[in-house]
Design a protein around this motif. Structure first.
Motif, PDB file in Angstrom:
ATOM      1  N   THR A  95      18.958   6.170 -45.946  1.00 14.70           N
ATOM      2  CA  THR A  95      18.572   5.028 -46.773  1.00 14.70           C
ATOM      3  C   THR A  95      17.877   5.488 -48.048  1.00 14.70           C
ATOM      4  O   THR A  95      18.169   4.991 -49.140  1.00 14.70           O
ATOM      5  CB  THR A  95      17.652   4.081 -45.981  1.00 14.70           C
ATOM      6  OG1 THR A  95      18.366   3.560 -44.860  1.00 14.70           O
ATOM      7  CG2 THR A  95      17.188   2.920 -46.850  1.00 14.70           C
ATOM      8  N   THR A  96      16.972   6.436 -47.910  1.00 12.27           N
ATOM      9  CA  THR A  96      16.261   6.951 -49.085  1.00 12.27           C
ATOM     10  C   THR A  96      17.232   7.552 -50.094  1.00 12.27           C
ATOM     11  O   THR A  96      17.130   7.318 -51.308  1.00 12.27           O
ATOM     12  CB  THR A  96      15.232   8.007 -48.656  1.00 12.27           C
ATOM     13  OG1 THR A  96      14.229   7.381 -47.853  1.00 12.27           O
ATOM     14  CG2 THR A  96      14.578   8.663 -49.860  1.00 12.27           C
ATOM     15  N   ASP A 114      15.077  -4.265 -42.488  1.00 12.64           N
ATOM     16  CA  ASP A 114      14.831  -3.110 -41.637  1.00 12.64           C
ATOM     17  C   ASP A 114      15.648  -1.959 -42.211  1.00 12.64           C
ATOM     18  O   ASP A 114      16.863  -1.879 -42.018  1.00 12.64           O
ATOM     19  CB  ASP A 114      15.252  -3.404 -40.197  1.00 12.64           C
ATOM     20  CG  ASP A 114      15.061  -2.212 -39.278  1.00 12.64           C
ATOM     21  OD1 ASP A 114      14.556  -1.162 -39.747  1.00 12.64           O
ATOM     22  OD2 ASP A 114      15.432  -2.310 -38.087  1.00 12.64           O
ATOM     23  N   LEU A 115      14.995  -1.064 -42.925  1.00 17.68           N
ATOM     24  CA  LEU A 115      15.699  -0.022 -43.669  1.00 17.68           C
ATOM     25  C   LEU A 115      16.247   1.093 -42.788  1.00 17.68           C
ATOM     26  O   LEU A 115      16.889   2.021 -43.281  1.00 17.68           O
ATOM     27  CB  LEU A 115      14.773   0.561 -44.741  1.00 17.68           C
ATOM     28  CG  LEU A 115      14.342  -0.426 -45.826  1.00 17.68           C
ATOM     29  CD1 LEU A 115      13.401   0.246 -46.812  1.00 17.68           C
ATOM     30  CD2 LEU A 115      15.543  -1.016 -46.553  1.00 17.68           C
ATOM     31  N   ALA A 116      15.998   1.007 -41.487  1.00 19.77           N
ATOM     32  CA  ALA A 116      16.575   1.984 -40.566  1.00 19.77           C
ATOM     33  C   ALA A 116      17.964   1.573 -40.093  1.00 19.77           C
ATOM     34  O   ALA A 116      18.614   2.306 -39.345  1.00 19.77           O
ATOM     35  CB  ALA A 116      15.653   2.189 -39.357  1.00 19.77           C
ATOM     36  N   THR A 148       9.402   0.086 -51.273  1.00 18.49           N
ATOM     37  CA  THR A 148       9.764  -0.086 -49.869  1.00 18.49           C
ATOM     38  C   THR A 148       8.556   0.237 -48.988  1.00 18.49           C
ATOM     39  O   THR A 148       7.671   1.000 -49.382  1.00 18.49           O
ATOM     40  CB  THR A 148      10.934   0.828 -49.474  1.00 18.49           C
ATOM     41  OG1 THR A 148      10.524   2.203 -49.530  1.00 18.49           O
ATOM     42  CG2 THR A 148      12.125   0.623 -50.398  1.00 18.49           C
ATOM     43  N   HIS A 166      10.054  -4.395 -43.240  1.00 13.95           N
ATOM     44  CA  HIS A 166      10.659  -5.017 -42.065  1.00 13.95           C
ATOM     45  C   HIS A 166       9.794  -6.150 -41.536  1.00 13.95           C
ATOM     46  O   HIS A 166      10.237  -6.945 -40.716  1.00 13.95           O
ATOM     47  CB  HIS A 166      10.877  -3.981 -40.964  1.00 13.95           C
ATOM     48  CG  HIS A 166       9.602  -3.457 -40.374  1.00 13.95           C
ATOM     49  ND1 HIS A 166       8.817  -2.529 -41.014  1.00 13.95           N
ATOM     50  CD2 HIS A 166       8.969  -3.748 -39.208  1.00 13.95           C
ATOM     51  CE1 HIS A 166       7.759  -2.261 -40.263  1.00 13.95           C
ATOM     52  NE2 HIS A 166       7.826  -2.990 -39.169  1.00 13.95           N
ATOM     53  N   GLU A 184      17.152   6.649 -35.936  1.00 12.03           N
ATOM     54  CA  GLU A 184      16.557   5.716 -36.892  1.00 12.03           C
ATOM     55  C   GLU A 184      15.686   6.454 -37.915  1.00 12.03           C
ATOM     56  O   GLU A 184      15.670   6.097 -39.100  1.00 12.03           O
ATOM     57  CB  GLU A 184      15.721   4.669 -36.154  1.00 12.03           C
ATOM     58  CG  GLU A 184      16.534   3.691 -35.324  1.00 12.03           C
ATOM     59  CD  GLU A 184      15.657   2.687 -34.603  1.00 12.03           C
ATOM     60  OE1 GLU A 184      14.425   2.883 -34.575  1.00 12.03           O
ATOM     61  OE2 GLU A 184      16.202   1.701 -34.070  1.00 12.03           O
ATOM     62  N   LEU A 243      16.518   6.165 -41.844  1.00  6.86           N
ATOM     63  CA  LEU A 243      15.598   5.625 -42.846  1.00  6.86           C
ATOM     64  C   LEU A 243      15.129   6.709 -43.816  1.00  6.86           C
ATOM     65  O   LEU A 243      15.235   6.559 -45.039  1.00  6.86           O
ATOM     66  CB  LEU A 243      14.383   4.989 -42.149  1.00  6.86           C
ATOM     67  CG  LEU A 243      13.224   4.555 -43.050  1.00  6.86           C
ATOM     68  CD1 LEU A 243      13.701   3.659 -44.184  1.00  6.86           C
ATOM     69  CD2 LEU A 243      12.158   3.843 -42.222  1.00  6.86           C
ATOM     70  N   ASN A 244      14.601   7.799 -43.265  1.00  7.99           N
ATOM     71  CA  ASN A 244      13.966   8.807 -44.110  1.00  7.99           C
ATOM     72  C   ASN A 244      14.958   9.580 -44.978  1.00  7.99           C
ATOM     73  O   ASN A 244      14.593  10.063 -46.048  1.00  7.99           O
ATOM     74  CB  ASN A 244      13.182   9.801 -43.252  1.00  7.99           C
ATOM     75  CG  ASN A 244      12.041   9.150 -42.491  1.00  7.99           C
ATOM     76  OD1 ASN A 244      11.859   7.938 -42.526  1.00  7.99           O
ATOM     77  ND2 ASN A 244      11.285   9.955 -41.770  1.00  7.99           N
TER      78      ASN A 244
END
Length: 346
Positions: free
Chosen positions: A120-121, A65-67, A12, A38, A112, A116-117
């Motif tokens: 998603t992680t 967009d992983l956020a 990623t 993204h 966001e 994400l951090n």
């Protein structure tokens, strides 16, 4: 046969910086790749380079967009739908925001960052790790950062998310100890990427001492493939900073990190050239570096010890001069000392 032949690595944040450098190393080692970012355009350029330069069989480009909410599930299901088995997962993507938490930063942006951090992680780790444990095979590399073990004023939420990643990684290692699956924490210092601009930060003091993303990726890749618990990329100075983070008072560490994230133009106007934290941390850093040098020296052979003593004499002359103004030059000495110590040990 290359180590990664027939296997796939998913990276990623692969469009730039550390992620791009890691993707290059996987390609060179024969891995097929799933590149996620993204920004789709650089991923297609990388795919062309990898296929032409390294003969990469398959490069799958996924624009995400992983956020966003639930994006981890989307990504996982898309990869599964393509029939791809992910042997290595690299959770490299991460973002930050800059400013005082109480009065300057924007909550929507911070949300966001956390999404994400952390979210998603975590979910990507859970989904792909479940498959890896079922196969009893796989590796995960988590971007934890050096600030996962220090305060980080003006990027407080970012540091908190990285502390979470660090803790999660070490807990998972214990849970996985009886399997052939490993999780490794990559803990880089500030690195020459677009990270600070994307966080809307002005030019900062820390940007005068950035590490090379290619070096960070190489050290992270080696640790990942060895299944190590963590890696602090770079030479002795970075290793000393890690130890210093464990030994120093949190107030002193916060002062140092605050200075690093201070806009350079504000520091240029300041009359305070000898902050107390610089003196204290300079002494701690010198002690840690001295201990590491003695340990390294004791492991050298007779001929190497003679070479070291000769080089150390020149290094010592420089150190004596530096000590007279350590508080004024702690940050500059970081790089000078790093280069000289690595030369002395060469």
């Amino acid at each position: 046969m290359k180590q990664g032949t027939g296997k796939t690595a998913l990276v990623t944040g692969a469009g730039s910086g550390i992620g791009q450098e890691l993707a290059k190393l996987f390609a060179q080692d024969g891995f097929n790749l799933v590149l996620v970012d993204h920004n789709e355009e650089p991923l297609h350029r990388l795919a062309e380079v990898f296929e032409s330069n390294y003969g990469t069989e398959t490069v799958t480009v996924i624009n995400k967009d992983l956020a966003r909410e639930d994006v981890a599930i989307e990504l996982y299901e898309e990869v599964k739908a393509k029939g791809i088995t992910v042997n290595i997962l690299v959770n490299n993507a991460g973002i930050s925001t800059y400013g005082k938490f109480a009065t300057e930063t924007n909550w929507e942006r911070e949300k966001e960052v956390v999404h994400l951090n952390v979210l998603t992680t975590t979910l990507l780790t859970k989904l792909f790790l479940n498959d890896m444990v079922a196969r009893n095979e796989g590796r995960i590399l988590q971007l934890a950062s050096m600030v996962s073990i220090t305060p980080f004023p003006l990027m407080a939420v970012y540091a908190a998310t990285k502390a979470y990643v660090w803790s999660l990684t070490q807990s998972l290692r214990n849970e996985l100890k009886d399997t052939n699956v490993t999780v490794t924490a990559l803990m880089p210092n500030a690195t020459a990427t677009n990270f600070f601009r994307e966080a809307d930060a002005p030019k900062l003091n820390v940007e005068g001492m950035l590490d090379d993303p290619a070096m960070v990726a190489r050290d992270g890749y080696k640790a990942l493939m060895k299944g190590e618990a963590k890696v602090v990329p770079g030479g002795l100075a970075n290793k000393a900073q890690e130890v210093m983070a464990y030994l120093s008072p949190q107030e002193a560490l916060a002062g140092m990190m605050r200075w690093l994230l201070t806009p350079k133009h504000e520091s240029d106007r300041s009359d305070d050239k000898t902050p107390n934290w610089a003196i204290g941390l300079g002494v701690v850093a010198a002690a840690v570096a001295g201990y590491a040098l003695v340990s390294a020296y004791n492991n050298l052979g007779p001929v190497d010890k003679m070479r070291y003593r000769y080089k150390a004499k020149s290094l010592g002359n420089s150190a004596n001069n530096a000590l007279s103004s350590v508080a004024d030059s702690v940050l500059g000495a970081y790089h000078n000392g790093k280069a000289k110590v690595e030369e002395a040990l060469a």
